[in-house]
Design a protein around this motif. Structure first.
Motif, mmCIF file in Angstrom:
data_model
loop_
_atom_site.group_PDB
_atom_site.id
_atom_site.type_symbol
_atom_site.label_atom_id
_atom_site.label_comp_id
_atom_site.label_asym_id
_atom_site.label_seq_id
_atom_site.Cartn_x
_atom_site.Cartn_y
_atom_site.Cartn_z
ATOM 1 N N CYS A 1 0.863 -1.182 0.000
ATOM 2 C CA CYS A 1 0.000 0.000 0.000
ATOM 3 C C CYS A 1 0.900 1.233 0.000
ATOM 4 O O CYS A 1 1.804 1.341 0.827
ATOM 5 C CB CYS A 1 -0.904 0.014 1.224
ATOM 6 S SG CYS A 1 -1.856 -1.500 1.478
ATOM 7 N N ALA B 1 1.182 5.531 -0.257
ATOM 8 C CA ALA B 1 0.747 6.928 -0.272
ATOM 9 C C ALA B 1 1.939 7.712 0.253
ATOM 10 O O ALA B 1 1.977 8.086 1.423
ATOM 11 C CB ALA B 1 -0.494 7.146 0.585
ATOM 12 N N ASP C 1 -3.428 2.632 -2.142
ATOM 13 C CA ASP C 1 -2.965 2.925 -0.782
ATOM 14 C C ASP C 1 -3.607 2.064 0.288
ATOM 15 O O ASP C 1 -3.387 2.294 1.477
ATOM 16 C CB ASP C 1 -3.236 4.396 -0.456
ATOM 17 C CG ASP C 1 -4.730 4.715 -0.404
ATOM 18 O OD1 ASP C 1 -5.518 3.967 -1.017
ATOM 19 O OD2 ASP C 1 -5.101 5.710 0.234
ATOM 20 N N SER C 2 -4.394 1.055 -0.097
ATOM 21 C CA SER C 2 -5.124 0.303 0.927
ATOM 22 C C SER C 2 -5.292 -1.160 0.530
ATOM 23 O O SER C 2 -5.302 -1.512 -0.655
ATOM 24 C CB SER C 2 -6.509 0.921 1.168
ATOM 25 O OG SER C 2 -7.270 0.919 -0.024
ATOM 26 N N ARG D 1 -4.132 0.875 5.692
ATOM 27 C CA ARG D 1 -3.890 2.019 4.818
ATOM 28 C C ARG D 1 -2.469 2.531 4.986
ATOM 29 O O ARG D 1 -1.930 2.553 6.098
ATOM 30 C CB ARG D 1 -4.892 3.136 5.097
ATOM 31 C CG ARG D 1 -6.360 2.729 4.901
ATOM 32 C CD ARG D 1 -7.287 3.903 5.036
ATOM 33 N NE ARG D 1 -7.099 4.856 3.950
ATOM 34 C CZ ARG D 1 -7.710 4.768 2.774
ATOM 35 N NH1 ARG D 1 -8.539 3.762 2.511
ATOM 36 N NH2 ARG D 1 -7.499 5.682 1.847
ATOM 37 N N ALA D 2 -1.889 2.965 3.867
ATOM 38 C CA ALA D 2 -0.506 3.427 3.882
ATOM 39 C C ALA D 2 -0.308 4.665 4.733
ATOM 40 O O ALA D 2 0.806 4.942 5.182
ATOM 41 C CB ALA D 2 -0.047 3.715 2.450
ATOM 42 N N GLU D 3 -1.362 5.411 4.978
ATOM 43 C CA GLU D 3 -1.243 6.631 5.787
ATOM 44 C C GLU D 3 -0.905 6.332 7.241
ATOM 45 O O GLU D 3 -0.533 7.234 7.997
ATOM 46 C CB GLU D 3 -2.543 7.423 5.729
ATOM 47 C CG GLU D 3 -3.692 6.688 6.390
ATOM 48 C CD GLU D 3 -5.052 7.313 6.149
ATOM 49 O OE1 GLU D 3 -6.006 6.955 6.862
ATOM 50 O OE2 GLU D 3 -5.159 8.155 5.230
ATOM 51 N N ALA E 1 -0.386 12.768 2.101
ATOM 52 C CA ALA E 1 0.238 12.347 0.849
ATOM 53 C C ALA E 1 -0.043 13.348 -0.258
ATOM 54 O O ALA E 1 -1.158 13.881 -0.382
ATOM 55 C CB ALA E 1 -0.275 10.972 0.443
ATOM 56 N N GLN F 1 -3.061 12.711 -2.576
ATOM 57 C CA GLN F 1 -4.402 12.611 -2.010
ATOM 58 C C GLN F 1 -4.998 13.971 -1.706
ATOM 59 O O GLN F 1 -5.844 14.114 -0.835
ATOM 60 C CB GLN F 1 -4.362 11.751 -0.747
ATOM 61 C CG GLN F 1 -3.978 10.308 -1.024
ATOM 62 C CD GLN F 1 -3.929 9.462 0.227
ATOM 63 O OE1 GLN F 1 -3.824 9.965 1.335
ATOM 64 N NE2 GLN F 1 -4.009 8.154 0.057
ATOM 65 N N ALA G 1 -0.193 7.692 -5.984
ATOM 66 C CA ALA G 1 0.409 7.173 -4.760
ATOM 67 C C ALA G 1 1.905 7.440 -4.696
ATOM 68 O O ALA G 1 2.470 7.551 -3.599
ATOM 69 C CB ALA G 1 0.142 5.666 -4.657
#
Length: 649
Positions: A13, A15, A67-68, A94-96, A202, A205, A236
């Protein structure tokens, strides 16, 4: 020598600067690449869920976006449930830096479920993970509703919502006691943070992303998910330039190359021009700030590292490639609609690149790489020839000096190349991969020869002339379409009949997506539609096996009935040039050739329409939405365009 942790089976994933990487079981085990990352540091490496004292059984893992990822597992918690699972555990990662864990009672009886989440980290840098030099798991301390880990130079924490009923720092455990009625659910959300840093924001986003959200429709059901995945991966991989955060560019790829790689950033921005010119402008501005000053032999270069070239040639200089790509991207971005003010601001940096080219090649027919005494590489001459012609076009547009000298050198290069680089053989001849410093041709054939077909865009939709004559171009097209080069999924980096061929070699046999796309577009533009269509269909089939998210490369084993492309265990996925390749090959089918300064666009579609009807919407040209449709008869029609934009001939 340690092996790189494999990436081919990982769900990655992205971001940037955030990453979340795990295997298909969903548990983060603390081994290999598993973990949440920010800025190439692993913040969390272990996140293992146990319900009623056991690990749930994984039943599905899939990416839900660039990202997920979503993981589903089941468990039999009640002896009275029989053979059917009565607990479903769903994890959304999620990458966040968040993980949402939902536990559902799928049975008909109330359940009392103890839930444990074991957490841990080594706070390792990605480079240390790649080389196998990670340290032990760090001791944890309790912090708020979670745990914290720290070293001398970094600290990270995980907080849980709702707070756990028990926190055991010595074991890295968070515990809850859940009471679930039939059909009831409970959710725990984990937030992973780097101390001293705010929530991850990110670049891709935001509402100001430089990449347009293009869409594809058509007879071939693969084109829509391919374009969707490509656009999402490009979003991403966006990074902000630290010197000027409003400028964005593409990282080369995840997980290994999450920073600026000048040649790849420029190449990807060029292939993504149909999605708008803002990415190109940000990339050019960021790299202009790195341009070497002074008056020595390297002045004007965009610096870049050496790149492995396989077993038959020494490493090449990506700085040479980037320096030659810089004026090309500026010239073509201007054709796609880069505002004149921005083009003028970037013109001095492009002039310095072209001055470096003129100075370095003065008195020489070829451009060695690396400087000053490296081999004369085939692809470097293609890049230099294109830079000279498009650079001259750019200089003329702004009444700047130097265009005539560039064109004269390009003509001399073309004359020398057509004789000095062509190796005659009983099969009709081939371009040499390089000339050694002693002038001896290195005759092996690889995908780098595809760059000879990429001549670049001039005014009125015209393409610049290439280094090969028509007979040589026809022979190269034939060679690229043979099984020795076309693996059935795309072009091998080195032909299967060449000495040193290795189907998993980075530059010696693996299928490289970027160069396959260059070949598709170049062959289509030159009129070799059968060869272009064969490579395109193979690439689409490969993309389907990779969930439409193309890696930078994959194994070059020959395609056979019922086979699938072999993943390369060290390939970046997503990769900027692979994602941008999808944009380039699909727009190449319509042959979109813009000239925004002249307010015209020319369409030169692939008449054989290898994918049937195809519609592309949400593109950007001359600062406005652009849409085009190709019919099953190979006719292209503009369906949306900027006011005043005329169809050229």
């Amino acid at each position: 020598m340690s092996e790189l942790p494999p990436t081919h089976a990982a769900l990655i994933c992205v971001a940037l600067p955030g990453l979340a990487i795990s295997g298909e079981l969903g548990q983060l085990t603390g081994r290999g690449l598993d973990g949440f990352y920010r800025g190439a540091r692993r913040l969390l490496s272990r996140c293992q869920v146990r319900v009623a004292g056991r690990e749930p059984l994984a039943v599905q893992a899939r990416m839900t976006g660039a990202d997920s990822a979503r993981f589903v597992a089941t468990l039999r918690a009640s002896p009275a449930a029989g053979p059917d699972p009565d607990v479903v555990v769903e994890r959304t990662r999620r990458a966040e830096g968040t993980e949402r864990i939902t536990i559902r009672n799928a049975g008909v009886r109330p359940l009392r479920l103890p839930v444990e989440i074991a957490l841990g980290t080594d706070l390792a840098e990605l480079g240390a993970i790649a080389s196998g030099r990670t340290g032990p798991q760090l001791p944890a301390t309790v912090r708020d509703s979670g745990l914290r880990w720290a070293t001398a130079d970094a600290a990270a924490s995980v907080t849980a919502d709702p707070p756990p009923s028990d926190v055991l720092a010595s074991a890295g455990l968070l515990r809850w006691e859940l009471q679930l009625p039939p059909g009831g659910t409970a959710t725990v959300e984990l937030r992973i943070r780097l101390d001293g840093a705010g929530p991850l924001r990110a670049a891709g986003q935001t509402t100001t992303s430089p990449i347009a959200c293009a869409r594809a429709t058509g007879d071939d059901p693969r084109v829509a998910p391919l374009l969707d995945a490509a656009v999402a991966d490009l979003q991403a991989l966006l990074l902000r330039d630290t010197a000027r955060p409003s400028d964005t560019y593409l990282a080369a790829g995840a997980p290994w190359r999450c920073g600026m790689a000048p040649a790849e950033a420029l190449a990807a921005a060029r292939m993504a021009l149909p999605l708008g010119t803002r990415l190109a402008a940000g990339t050019l501005r960021a790299l202009a700030r790195t341009q070497l000053p002074g008056d020595d032999a390297r002045a004007g270069m965009i610096p870049g590292p050496r790149r492995d070239a396989g077993p038959l040639l020494p490493p090449g200089c990506t700085g040479t490639e980037a320096t030659l790509l810089f004026p090309v991207l500026l010239a073509e971005a201007r054709r796609w609609g880069l505002p004149d003010r921005e083009a003028r601001e970037l013109l001095p940096a492009a002039e310095r690149c072209l001055t470096w080219l003129r100075t370095t090649t003065r008195g020489q027919s070829y451009l060695p790489d690396p400087q000053p005494a490296g081999p004369v590489r085939c692809e470097t001459q293609a890049h230099a020839h294109r830079a000279a012609l498009l650079g001259a076009d750019l200089l003329d547009a702004y009444d700047r000096p130097g265009a005539a000298e560039l064109r004269q050198w390009a003509q001399a290069l073309q004359t020398a190349f057509r004789t000095g680089f062509w190796v005659e053989d009983r099969g009709g001849g081939r371009p040499a991969a390089a000339l050694a410093p002693d002038g001896r041709p290195v005759p092996h054939l690889g995908s780098a020869a595809a760059h000879l077909l990429d001549t670049g865009l001039l005014g009125s939709g015209r393409l610049a002339p290439g280094l090969l004559d028509q007979v040589q171009t026809e022979q190269l097209a034939r060679l690229l379409g043979t099984p020795a080069m076309d693996a059935g999924w795309g072009l091998r980096g080195l032909g299967a009949k060449e000495i040193g061929h290795n189907p998993f070699g980075h530059r010696s046999g693996a299928v490289r997506v970027h160069e396959t796309a260059v070949a598709v577009t170049g062959l289509a533009a030159a009129g070799y539609e059968r060869e272009a269509a064969g490579l395109l269909r193979g690439l689409l089939e490969a993309a389907e096996h990779f969930g439409h998210r193309l890696p930078e490369m994959f194994g070059g084993e020959q395609r056979a009935a019922g086979s699938a492309p072999l993943p390369h265990p060290a390939a970046c996925r997503p990769a900027a040039t692979a994602a941008a390749s999808a944009i380039m090959v699909l727009t190449a089918l319509a042959g979109v050739r813009p000239d925004a300064p002249a307010r015209t666009v020319t369409l030169s579609p692939v008449r054989s329409a290898p994918l049937g009807e195809l519609g592309l919407t949400g593109l950007r040209l001359a600062g406005a939405p652009f849409a085009v449709r190709i019919s099953r008869l190979g006719l292209a029609m503009v369906e949306e365009a900027a006011d005043g934009l005329q169809l050229g001939v």
